[in-house]
Design an enzyme around this catalytic site. Sequence first.
Site, PDB file in Angstrom:
ATOM      1  N   ARG A  60      -4.247   0.183 -12.039  1.00 54.13           N
ATOM      2  CA  ARG A  60      -3.645   0.870 -10.732  1.00 54.13           C
ATOM      3  C   ARG A  60      -3.079   2.172 -11.266  1.00 54.13           C
ATOM      4  O   ARG A  60      -2.957   3.074 -10.200  1.00 54.13           O
ATOM      5  CB  ARG A  60      -2.359  -0.180 -10.424  1.00 54.13           C
ATOM      6  CG  ARG A  60      -1.708   0.229  -9.072  1.00 54.13           C
ATOM      7  CD  ARG A  60      -0.843  -0.853  -8.612  1.00 54.13           C
ATOM      8  NE  ARG A  60      -0.449  -0.394  -7.251  1.00 54.13           N
ATOM      9  CZ  ARG A  60       0.919  -0.258  -6.955  1.00 54.13           C
ATOM     10  NH1 ARG A  60       1.707  -0.541  -7.905  1.00 54.13           N
ATOM     11  NH2 ARG A  60       1.402  -0.207  -5.842  1.00 54.13           N
TER      12      ARG A  60
ATOM     13  N   HIS B 293      -3.779   5.389  -8.508  1.00 55.24           N
ATOM     14  CA  HIS B 293      -2.704   6.293  -7.979  1.00 55.24           C
ATOM     15  C   HIS B 293      -2.584   7.695  -8.369  1.00 55.24           C
ATOM     16  O   HIS B 293      -2.071   8.547  -7.759  1.00 55.24           O
ATOM     17  CB  HIS B 293      -1.366   5.481  -8.261  1.00 55.24           C
ATOM     18  CG  HIS B 293      -1.254   4.323  -7.354  1.00 55.24           C
ATOM     19  ND1 HIS B 293       0.225   3.876  -6.971  1.00 55.24           N
ATOM     20  CD2 HIS B 293      -1.967   3.483  -6.466  1.00 55.24           C
ATOM     21  CE1 HIS B 293       0.031   2.752  -6.127  1.00 55.24           C
ATOM     22  NE2 HIS B 293      -1.242   2.544  -5.648  1.00 55.24           N
ATOM     23  N   ASP B 294      -3.279   7.899  -9.569  1.00 53.44           N
ATOM     24  CA  ASP B 294      -3.293   9.321  -9.934  1.00 53.44           C
ATOM     25  C   ASP B 294      -4.264   9.848  -9.212  1.00 53.44           C
ATOM     26  O   ASP B 294      -4.075  11.021  -8.753  1.00 53.44           O
ATOM     27  CB  ASP B 294      -3.723   9.247 -11.539  1.00 53.44           C
ATOM     28  CG  ASP B 294      -3.878  10.760 -11.923  1.00 53.44           C
ATOM     29  OD1 ASP B 294      -3.159  11.677 -11.437  1.00 53.44           O
ATOM     30  OD2 ASP B 294      -4.774  11.169 -12.874  1.00 53.44           O
TER      31      ASP B 294
ATOM     32  N   VAL C  14      -3.907  11.149  -5.502  1.00 53.57           N
ATOM     33  CA  VAL C  14      -2.791  12.259  -5.189  1.00 53.57           C
ATOM     34  C   VAL C  14      -3.351  13.423  -5.733  1.00 53.57           C
ATOM     35  O   VAL C  14      -3.170  13.570  -7.061  1.00 53.57           O
ATOM     36  CB  VAL C  14      -1.495  11.741  -5.598  1.00 53.57           C
ATOM     37  CG1 VAL C  14      -0.590  12.781  -5.060  1.00 53.57           C
ATOM     38  CG2 VAL C  14      -1.271  10.244  -5.077  1.00 53.57           C
TER      39      VAL C  14
ATOM     40  N   ASN D 115       4.974   3.877  -5.710  1.00 51.63           N
ATOM     41  CA  ASN D 115       5.165   3.773  -7.105  1.00 51.63           C
ATOM     42  C   ASN D 115       6.565   3.281  -7.488  1.00 51.63           C
ATOM     43  O   ASN D 115       6.754   2.811  -8.616  1.00 51.63           O
ATOM     44  CB  ASN D 115       4.918   5.274  -7.714  1.00 51.63           C
ATOM     45  CG  ASN D 115       3.546   5.697  -7.637  1.00 51.63           C
ATOM     46  OD1 ASN D 115       2.669   4.823  -7.480  1.00 51.63           O
ATOM     47  ND2 ASN D 115       3.300   7.030  -7.588  1.00 51.63           N
TER      48      ASN D 115
ATOM     49  N   HIS E 227      -7.995  -5.838  -6.982  1.00 53.29           N
ATOM     50  CA  HIS E 227      -6.859  -6.661  -6.718  1.00 53.29           C
ATOM     51  C   HIS E 227      -7.561  -8.090  -7.326  1.00 53.29           C
ATOM     52  O   HIS E 227      -6.504  -9.186  -7.093  1.00 53.29           O
ATOM     53  CB  HIS E 227      -6.650  -7.004  -5.206  1.00 53.29           C
ATOM     54  CG  HIS E 227      -5.619  -5.863  -4.618  1.00 53.29           C
ATOM     55  ND1 HIS E 227      -5.343  -5.426  -3.496  1.00 53.29           N
ATOM     56  CD2 HIS E 227      -5.281  -4.637  -5.544  1.00 53.29           C
ATOM     57  CE1 HIS E 227      -4.655  -4.460  -3.546  1.00 53.29           C
ATOM     58  NE2 HIS E 227      -4.686  -3.853  -4.626  1.00 53.29           N
TER      59      HIS E 227
HETATM   60  C1  HEM Z   1      -7.399  -0.395  -0.589  1.00 49.14           C
HETATM   61  C2  HEM Z   1      -6.056  -0.264  -0.575  1.00 49.14           C
HETATM   62  C3  HEM Z   1      -5.015  -0.663  -1.367  1.00 49.14           C
HETATM   63  C4  HEM Z   1      -3.962  -0.987  -1.121  1.00 49.14           C
HETATM   64  C5  HEM Z   1      -2.950  -0.898   0.249  1.00 49.14           C
HETATM   65  C6  HEM Z   1      -3.061  -1.484  -2.459  1.00 49.14           C
HETATM   66  C7  HEM Z   1      -1.955  -1.736  -2.323  1.00 49.14           C
HETATM   67  C8  HEM Z   1      -1.259  -2.524  -3.579  1.00 49.14           C
HETATM   68  C9  HEM Z   1      -0.047  -3.031  -3.532  1.00 49.14           C
HETATM   69  C10 HEM Z   1       1.267  -3.014  -2.239  1.00 49.14           C
HETATM   70  C11 HEM Z   1       0.305  -3.526  -4.699  1.00 49.14           C
HETATM   71  C12 HEM Z   1       1.732  -4.442  -5.167  1.00 49.14           C
HETATM   72  C13 HEM Z   1       2.311  -3.598  -5.900  1.00 49.14           C
HETATM   73  C14 HEM Z   1       3.879  -3.871  -5.962  1.00 49.14           C
HETATM   74  O1  HEM Z   1       4.227  -5.095  -5.209  1.00 49.14           O
HETATM   75  O2  HEM Z   1       4.692  -3.641  -6.867  1.00 49.14           O
HETATM   76  C15 HEM Z   1      -0.980  -3.650  -5.439  1.00 49.14           C
HETATM   77  C16 HEM Z   1      -1.124  -3.786  -6.696  1.00 49.14           C
HETATM   78  C17 HEM Z   1      -2.213  -3.750  -7.334  1.00 49.14           C
HETATM   79  N1  HEM Z   1      -3.410  -2.832  -6.968  1.00 49.14           N
HETATM   80 FE1  HEM Z   1      -3.746  -1.952  -5.207  1.00 49.14          FE
HETATM   81  N2  HEM Z   1      -3.827  -1.471  -3.394  1.00 49.14           N
HETATM   82  C18 HEM Z   1      -5.175  -0.866  -2.895  1.00 49.14           C
HETATM   83  C19 HEM Z   1      -6.342  -0.394  -3.684  1.00 49.14           C
HETATM   84  C20 HEM Z   1      -6.338  -0.753  -5.000  1.00 49.14           C
HETATM   85  C21 HEM Z   1      -7.334  -0.149  -5.827  1.00 49.14           C
HETATM   86  C22 HEM Z   1      -8.490   0.669  -5.359  1.00 49.14           C
HETATM   87  C23 HEM Z   1      -7.198  -0.569  -7.028  1.00 49.14           C
HETATM   88  C24 HEM Z   1      -7.840  -0.365  -8.275  1.00 49.14           C
HETATM   89  C25 HEM Z   1      -9.227   0.020  -8.208  1.00 49.14           C
HETATM   90  C26 HEM Z   1      -5.878  -1.267  -7.177  1.00 49.14           C
HETATM   91  C27 HEM Z   1      -5.365  -2.029  -8.030  1.00 49.14           C
HETATM   92  C28 HEM Z   1      -4.109  -2.713  -8.059  1.00 49.14           C
HETATM   93  C29 HEM Z   1      -3.657  -3.544  -9.078  1.00 49.14           C
HETATM   94  C30 HEM Z   1      -4.596  -3.778 -10.446  1.00 49.14           C
HETATM   95  C31 HEM Z   1      -2.525  -4.074  -8.668  1.00 49.14           C
HETATM   96  C32 HEM Z   1      -1.700  -5.030  -9.578  1.00 49.14           C
HETATM   97  C33 HEM Z   1      -0.616  -4.046 -10.485  1.00 49.14           C
HETATM   98  C34 HEM Z   1       0.292  -4.946 -11.399  1.00 49.14           C
HETATM   99  O3  HEM Z   1       0.323  -6.020 -11.482  1.00 49.14           O
HETATM  100  O4  HEM Z   1       0.871  -4.158 -12.148  1.00 49.14           O
HETATM  101  N3  HEM Z   1      -5.458  -1.262  -5.746  1.00 49.14           N
HETATM  102  N4  HEM Z   1      -1.761  -2.618  -4.645  1.00 49.14           N
END
Ligand code: HEM
Length: 322
Positions: A64, A68-69, A72, A96, A196
């Site tokens: 992630r 996020h890098d 932006v 973040n 995800h």
């Molecule tokens: C499509 C739009 C996306 C949205 C709206 C989104 C949103 C989010 C949100 C809200 C979380 C939970 C953060 C938290 O509650 O602290 C999350 C977690 C995560 N996202 Fe996304 N995300 C998106 C796309 C992506 C992409 C493109 C990747 C990587 C290729 C990604 C990888 C992850 C990972 C691995 C987590 C879990 C992180 C952890 O457990 O520390 N996400 N995302």
Amino acid sequence: MASLSALYLQALIIMSCLVFGLASYSPLSPAYYDRVCPQALPTIKSIVEDAVRQERRMGASLLRLHFHDCFVNGCDASILLDPTPTIDSEKNAIPNANSARGFEVIDRIKAQVDKVCGRPIVSCADILAVAARDSVFALGGPYWPVQLGRRDSTTASRSAANNDIPSPFMDLPALIRNFKKQGLNVKDLVALSGGHTIGFAQCRVFRNRIYNETNNIDAYFASKLQATCPRNGGDSNLAPLDPSPAVFDTKYFSNLLTKKGLLHSDQALFNGGQTDKLVRTYSTNSFAFSKDFANSMIKMGNIKPLTGKKGQIRLNCRKVNY
Ligand code: HEM
Ligand SMILES: *[C@@H]1O[C@H](CO)[C@@H](O)[C@H](O)[C@H]1NC(C)=O
């Protein structure tokens, strides 16, 4: 016979166009550190493996960070800069704050890589890209050649992080627009959302979905989540983004078919729209998902890199060099 070899030649030409086309598409190269520091990549890999062994979730967090890098102002390690009077840190942006994690692992990698290379030649932006790949691989996902040679920013932008990182409350058209702004298409959106398949989300980002979205959520799934995520309080309580949050598999997609996406933005990919078909494909075809995910990761990693004399190679990923 003649037509057969002509066909063969044609295939060869197409293939070499693909190879060279890909190479010229990016100023970066997977071999960037091969001569100057052959130990760089193995060092990153072993520290990532260590970190993931200690805590499986760290693999998700590192993936992630790279996302996020890159979203932006490009993949330039701007997310790693700590706040100072002149740095409006992206760490304090809404997507973040109290959420992005893994910074200590990146610090450890940077210190060790600079040590084995004998000098600071590996950028923090490249470390993020390699750590993301190694994390996915450590959790059973695909392996891909990471393009390298990015340099690090001297600035950060909290407002750009707030504007450009997609929100979990977005519908499909907004998600498509958000990715398009980064030069990523609908296929990239679906494939990369498959990120995800690992990791967790906090109650505050899925509360509205489990209490208010009665139409496109499985009722039993919603009621189970309500135990972890009360109407009031427990904002940072965690739920897995798919049923196997430590394994890179296709369950993220198969869950969308049964309306068990955790985030509104997850279920938006399978809710009667144009992406339904691809979600179905990925739900049963892990080969297609892995291949497309790897391709889209390379594409995401190519977003606006700093190269040549632009930017710098930071000595400490949290600070701009003086
Ligand atoms: C499509 C739009 C996306 C949205 C709206 C989104 C949103 C989010 C949100 C809200 C979380 C939970 C953060 C938290 O509650 O602290 C999350 C977690 C995560 N996202 Fe996304 N995300 C998106 C796309 C992506 C992409 C493109 C990747 C990587 C290729 C990604 C990888 C992850 C990972 C691995 C987590 C879990 C992180 C952890 O457990 O520390 N996400 N995302
Ligand atoms: C459900 O939606 C209403 C109306 O938009 C809102 O006021 C309320 O806070 C939402 N409930 C939850 C638990 O998010």
